[in-house]
Structure formats: C-alpha cells, structure tokens
Design an enzyme around this catalytic site. Structure first.
Site, mmCIF file in Angstrom:
data_model
loop_
_atom_site.group_PDB
_atom_site.id
_atom_site.type_symbol
_atom_site.label_atom_id
_atom_site.label_comp_id
_atom_site.label_asym_id
_atom_site.label_seq_id
_atom_site.Cartn_x
_atom_site.Cartn_y
_atom_site.Cartn_z
ATOM 1 C CE LYS A 195 -2.292 -1.108 3.826
ATOM 2 N NZ LYS A 195 -1.840 -2.443 4.251
ATOM 3 N NE ARG A 270 -4.309 -1.809 9.731
ATOM 4 C CZ ARG A 270 -3.263 -1.171 9.180
ATOM 5 N NH1 ARG A 270 -3.335 0.108 8.946
ATOM 6 N NH2 ARG A 270 -2.174 -1.839 8.874
ATOM 7 N NE ARG A 309 7.241 -3.307 5.677
ATOM 8 C CZ ARG A 309 5.916 -3.130 5.647
ATOM 9 N NH1 ARG A 309 5.351 -2.531 4.619
ATOM 10 N NH2 ARG A 309 5.140 -3.568 6.612
ATOM 11 N NE ARG A 315 6.187 -0.873 9.954
ATOM 12 C CZ ARG A 315 5.079 -0.937 9.232
ATOM 13 N NH1 ARG A 315 5.034 -0.415 8.019
ATOM 14 N NH2 ARG A 315 4.006 -1.528 9.713
ATOM 15 N NE ARG A 327 1.998 -5.475 11.005
ATOM 16 C CZ ARG A 327 3.131 -5.264 10.337
ATOM 17 N NH1 ARG A 327 4.269 -5.762 10.792
ATOM 18 N NH2 ARG A 327 3.117 -4.586 9.228
HETATM 19 P P1 AMP Z 1 0.678 0.177 8.665
HETATM 20 O O1 AMP Z 1 1.844 1.065 8.460
HETATM 21 O O2 AMP Z 1 -0.542 0.622 7.906
HETATM 22 O O3 AMP Z 1 1.017 -1.266 8.424
HETATM 23 O O4 AMP Z 1 0.277 0.302 10.217
HETATM 24 C C1 AMP Z 1 1.156 -0.114 11.246
HETATM 25 C C2 AMP Z 1 0.411 -0.256 12.558
HETATM 26 O O5 AMP Z 1 -0.192 0.993 12.924
HETATM 27 C C3 AMP Z 1 -0.745 -1.261 12.531
HETATM 28 O O6 AMP Z 1 -0.323 -2.578 12.712
HETATM 29 C C4 AMP Z 1 -1.586 -0.761 13.690
HETATM 30 O O7 AMP Z 1 -1.040 -1.116 14.942
HETATM 31 C C5 AMP Z 1 -1.458 0.763 13.557
HETATM 32 N N1 AMP Z 1 -2.515 1.295 12.667
HETATM 33 C C6 AMP Z 1 -2.353 1.861 11.448
HETATM 34 N N2 AMP Z 1 -3.526 2.237 10.911
HETATM 35 C C7 AMP Z 1 -4.463 1.865 11.813
HETATM 36 C C8 AMP Z 1 -5.885 1.940 11.858
HETATM 37 N N3 AMP Z 1 -6.582 2.446 10.823
HETATM 38 N N4 AMP Z 1 -6.519 1.478 12.959
HETATM 39 C C9 AMP Z 1 -5.837 0.954 13.978
HETATM 40 N N5 AMP Z 1 -4.521 0.815 14.008
HETATM 41 C C10 AMP Z 1 -3.821 1.282 12.946
#
Ligand code: AMP
Length: 374
Positions: A195, A270, A309, A315, A327
């Site tokens: 994404k 999400r 990654r 991360r 996740r």
């Molecule tokens: P991402 O970079 O989109 O993979 O997000 C990394 C982490 O941020 C996720 O695993 C969640 O812990 C948190 N996170 C990101 N977006 C959301 C969301 N819309 N709702 C809840 N947690 C989020």
C-alpha cells in the site's frame, strides 16, 4: 447550482448577495451602537475589502470618514526579516476612534502587523471589523471586535476576494467546490501488500493527499508525542490502535487539507467502525469515498515481504514473526469484514498485488481511471 470556473478550479455559490447585505447592515448597526456620532475613521485594507467597505459604510447611519490603505511588504535587514508598512492612510487618526475594515482574517498575520503599526498612532480607540473569519486557521490572539460571518477553513472567492487576482467583481461569495471534482480513494490490503509503495506513486499521478495512519503513528512515536506514546504499545504488539484514537487523528488530517483535490487513505479504515465513521464524517463535508482499491496477495508471499522489509525498515512490528502473525490475525478478524462493506456499496475494486511495482501501479491506475469515469 450555478457553478463557475476560475483558472482551473470550479467554485460553487456560498454566500448570496442578499446574505452579504444582511451581514453588512448588522455589522454597521453594531459599530454605530458602539461609536455613534463620534465620527469614526474607517480604515479599509485593500484590495480585498473594497466591496465590503463600500457596502458597510452605505449602511452606517452616522457621520464617518473612510480611508483606504494597502499593506506593502519589503525585505528588511536580516534581523528584521520581511517588513510591513501601511501606505495611503489619508486621515489623521490621532485622538480618533479607528475601525479597521478587513475582508477576511485567517492566520491573523496581517492583523498582527496592523496592530503593530497602529500601536504608536495615539488613537482614541482601536477596533477590528472583519467580514469573514476562519477560526480554524487563526493562530493569534489579537482581539477581533466585529465578525460578519465565521467560515470554515476553505478557499473562497468573490465580493472583493480573488483567486490569483480574478473574481473580485463577483457580487456574491463562492467556495472552492471540491466535492464534484475530487476523488477519494481507500487503498486496502493485508500488511505487506504494498500500500505504502503504491501510494507514493499514485498520490503524485492523481494529485491526491496521501494519509497513511501507520506513517502518522510512526512519526508520533519517533517524536515521542502524547499520541505516539498512546499508540506505541499496540503497534509494537501488532494490535490495532483503538478506534477512537485513530478516527479522531484521521479527521484532523483531513481537516488540515481543506483545499485537497482528493485523498488517498492508506491503512484506514481497518475496522467497520472506522469505515462507518469515515462515511459519516465525509458526508458531513459533502464528500464521499469513490472507490476502494484492494491489493490482493497470499499470506506466504506477504510474510516473506515483511520479513525482508524488516531488515531495512527498522520497524519493530516487522521484526518478529509472532508480531507479524498477529497483524494477520487482526486483519482477518477486524479488517476483512470491510470487503463485504465496500462490496455492498459497489466500491470494491480488487487488484492483483503480485508482480513488479510498475506492473501493479499500472493495474491500480486502470482501476482509478475507471472509478473517475463512473
Ligand atoms: P501500517 O503502516 O498501515 O502497516 O500500520 C502499522 C500499525 O499501525 C498497525 O499494525 C496498527 O497497529 C497501527 N494502525 C495503522 N492504521 C491503523 C488503523 N486504521 N486502525 C488501527 N490501528 C492502525
């Protein structure tokens, strides 16, 4: 609705000539009540205020003087930076009741200069009257005595206000119409689906504001903000951050971009609650989601990608297999129901997420072009 085009942007009617007339009459009456027959000096700040000033004084019942001024700015010395001065003040204002007439106060920067300039002028009283005021954009705390109409932080034009010098002659006020020209997209997919990588291309290609909730959380964690501290424990475990926190954060990000031509939501929504909140929030602003682009790939491929990654991203949630698995559990339980949610709205567009970055960009672009043409 009668839409107009100025330069490359579309505007819709916002405040009618009739409403402007009523606002002016009310403001003039308010000022008259305070200053009556003291023969105030109205100081109108050009260019934007010329129509407002003309109509305002037409409604002012008592004797008054009017002076038109311009703020001019020039580069001062290094220590003073940009210097502003007022040119054209024709009336002597010493010992007088002065009312500044402004068309609009947004950040308050001009107002600050005006306050500074009038500080030494030995006026009897000093007041500010502004036709429009943007409370969301205002960053100062100078007093504003009379406000015609508080307005949201959106671009407006007409009735003295311009868009690159055009539109000042319009007898009513128009606002930038983003709802008909804008495209709002959700980029959807499991962790590691690509994404973020794709968003970086698409945002430039389609002129979209990219909002990645994951990036915002990581930024806040790095800077040790309150929000960052709140989110950190959830993110490190691979859990979702609670809805209330995420929804509010997202709304603030959208509010920060009132003139956006569209948004690309990445990693949001999400959960069903987030999707419903997003729909309600957008609809309150005359906006909507146009399409959801779902990057599809098998779990084994994705887990491999995340592990790779993790070696470079640093991360915490990319490092540990248990956290990565969690996740996916979170995705299956809380995020997967969104597929049906968006399918029911006819907004779900599946895109094969296996291939080179370029191949996938091409597939996504095709889907977006189709959404925009609908
Ligand atoms: P991402 O970079 O989109 O993979 O997000 C990394 C982490 O941020 C996720 O695993 C969640 O812990 C948190 N996170 C990101 N977006 C959301 C969301 N819309 N709702 C809840 N947690 C989020």
């Amino acid at each position: 609705m009668e839409l107009i085009k100025i330069h490359d942007k579309t505007f819709e009617p916002y405040i009618s000539a009739q409403q402007l007339e009523e606002i002016n009459a009310r403001m003039a009456a308010e000022v008259y009540q305070d200053l009556g027959e003291s023969r105030p000096v109205f100081v109108a700040v050009l260019n934007g205020s010329f129509m407002f000033a003309a109509d305002f004084v037409r409604h002012y019942k008592g004797e008054c003087e009017i002076s038109f001024v311009k703020m001019s700015s020039y580069e001062g010395t290094q220590s003073t930076g940009k210097v502003h001065e007022l040119i054209g003040l024709s009336s002597s204002v010493e010992g007088r009741d002065v009312v500044i007439l402004e068309d609009i106060v947004d950040t308050g920067n001009t107002l600050e200069e005006i306050y500074r300039i009038f500080k030494d002028k030995k006026v009897k009283s000093f007041r500010i009257a502004t036709l429009f005021f943007k409370p969301d954009a205002y960053k100062k705390d100078f007093k504003i005595d009379y406000v015609g109409k508080p307005i949201p932080n959106r671009f407006i034009v007409g009735y003295g206000l311009d868009f690159d010098e055009v539109g000042r002659n319009l007898p009513q006020v128009y606002q930038l119409n983003t709802s008909i020209t804008m495209t709002n997209l959700v980029l959807f997919g499991k962790p590691g689906a690509g994404k973020g990588t794709q968003a970086a291309f698409l945002k430039d290609k389609y002129n979209l504001v990219h909002i990645s909730t994951g990036d915002i959380f990581r930024f806040n964690i790095k800077n040790e903000t309150k929000l960052g501290k709140l989110a950190q424990s959830y993110i490190e475990k691979g859990d979702l951050v609670p809805d209330e926190v995420t929804i509010q954060m997202l709304q603030e990000e959208v509010e920060k971009n009132p003139n956006a031509e569209g948004f690309l939501f990445d990693g949001f929504p999400r959960t069903i609650a987030q999707a419903e909140a997003l729909d309600a929030f957008l609809s309150s602003k005359g906006m909507r989601i146009h399409g959801t682009l779902a990057l599809e790939a098998d779990d084994e491929v994705l887990i491999k990608r995340i592990v790779e990654r993790g070696k470079v991203s640093g991360r915490a949630d990319d490092q540990d297999e248990e956290k990565i698995k969690n996740r996916f559990v979170e995705y299956n339980e809380k995020t997967a129901p969104l597929i049906a949610y968006y399918k029911a709205q006819g907004k779900y567009h599946a895109v094969d997420g296996i291939g080179t970055v370029e191949e996938i960009t091409v597939r996504l672009s095709k889907a977006i072009d189709q959404i925009k043409a609908e």
